[in-house]
Design a protein around this motif. Structure first.
Motif, PDB file in Angstrom:
ATOM      1  N   ILE A 140      -8.801   4.795  -8.414  1.00 19.37           N
ATOM      2  CA  ILE A 140      -7.994   3.694  -7.875  1.00 19.37           C
ATOM      3  C   ILE A 140      -8.244   2.416  -8.663  1.00 19.37           C
ATOM      4  O   ILE A 140      -7.307   1.662  -8.954  1.00 19.37           O
ATOM      5  CB  ILE A 140      -8.283   3.512  -6.374  1.00 19.37           C
ATOM      6  N   TRP A 150      -5.065   7.421  -3.841  1.00 16.81           N
ATOM      7  CA  TRP A 150      -5.085   6.795  -2.520  1.00 16.81           C
ATOM      8  C   TRP A 150      -5.008   7.851  -1.415  1.00 16.81           C
ATOM      9  O   TRP A 150      -5.730   7.784  -0.417  1.00 16.81           O
ATOM     10  CB  TRP A 150      -3.922   5.820  -2.363  1.00 16.81           C
ATOM     11  N   TYR A 168      -5.888   3.873   3.428  1.00 16.69           N
ATOM     12  CA  TYR A 168      -5.687   4.639   2.202  1.00 16.69           C
ATOM     13  C   TYR A 168      -4.360   5.396   2.257  1.00 16.69           C
ATOM     14  O   TYR A 168      -3.598   5.416   1.290  1.00 16.69           O
ATOM     15  CB  TYR A 168      -6.831   5.621   1.973  1.00 16.69           C
TER      16      TYR A 168
END
Length: 183
Positions: A140, A150, A168
């Motif tokens: 990320i 994610w 997330y």
């Protein structure tokens, strides 16, 4: 940032599908390692038992042709784990061990590819959740627009009992609301 995220969300899933279709049209005798990897990814994304086995064959072939292709190692790790998750494994311990080995090998080969790191995190989140969290966080950080990183970080957060798992998942859905593998 919103415009960039929208563009990435629209392009990345379609690009993977297009590359997979392109690889399937080529004569298998002429496939190089990357094309074998793309064919393996396409079969994997069918989410069916026989297709998973076919993906494994193509991904192993890609690794045989080019042992330095990190993404092939990552995808094979993910295919092996998926076999376990979906109840298709004939030998769970062996599949877990192989998945971890392929994930680690890919990270040795390339620690800067966010796609490879996201796949590594997805391959390790059930057996080594703290290691997977660090890997997914790195993916990320390298590419804040990588929806898979994610998404897998969300699953990883659930395994770890983190209270912010929904954040997330929300980020993943915002980046790719039409991802074909979402459920």
């Amino acid at each position: 940032d919103d415009i960039t995220q929208s563009v990435v969300a629209a392009i990345e899933p379609e690009m993977l599908l297009t590359e997979g279709r392109r690889a399937l049209r080529k004569n298998p005798a002429n496939l190089d390692a990357f094309d074998r990897c793309m064919r393996g990814i396409w079969h994997f994304q069918q989410f069916q038992r026989d297709e998973n086995r076919e993906a494994e064959m193509w991904l192993r072939g890609a690794i045989e042709r080019d042992p330095s292709l990190a993404i092939a190692h990552m995808c094979l790790a993910r295919a092996l784990n998926t076999r376990i998750w979906w109840g298709w494994s004939d030998d769970i311990d062996s599949d877990l061990e192989q998945a971890a080995a392929f994930a680690h090998q890919a990270m040795v080969l390339d620690k800067t590819d966010p796609q490879a790191l996201a796949l590594a995190g997805s391959a390790l989140f059930l057996t080594r959740p703290y290691e997977a969290a660090a890997i997914l966080d790195r993916a990320i950080a390298l590419d804040p627009n990588h929806f898979s990183a994610w998404n897998w970080r969300g699953w990883n957060a659930l395994v770890l009992g983190e209270k912010d798992a929904a954040l997330y998942f929300e980020s993943a859905l915002r980046l790719s609301p039409n991802f074909p593998g979402r459920y």
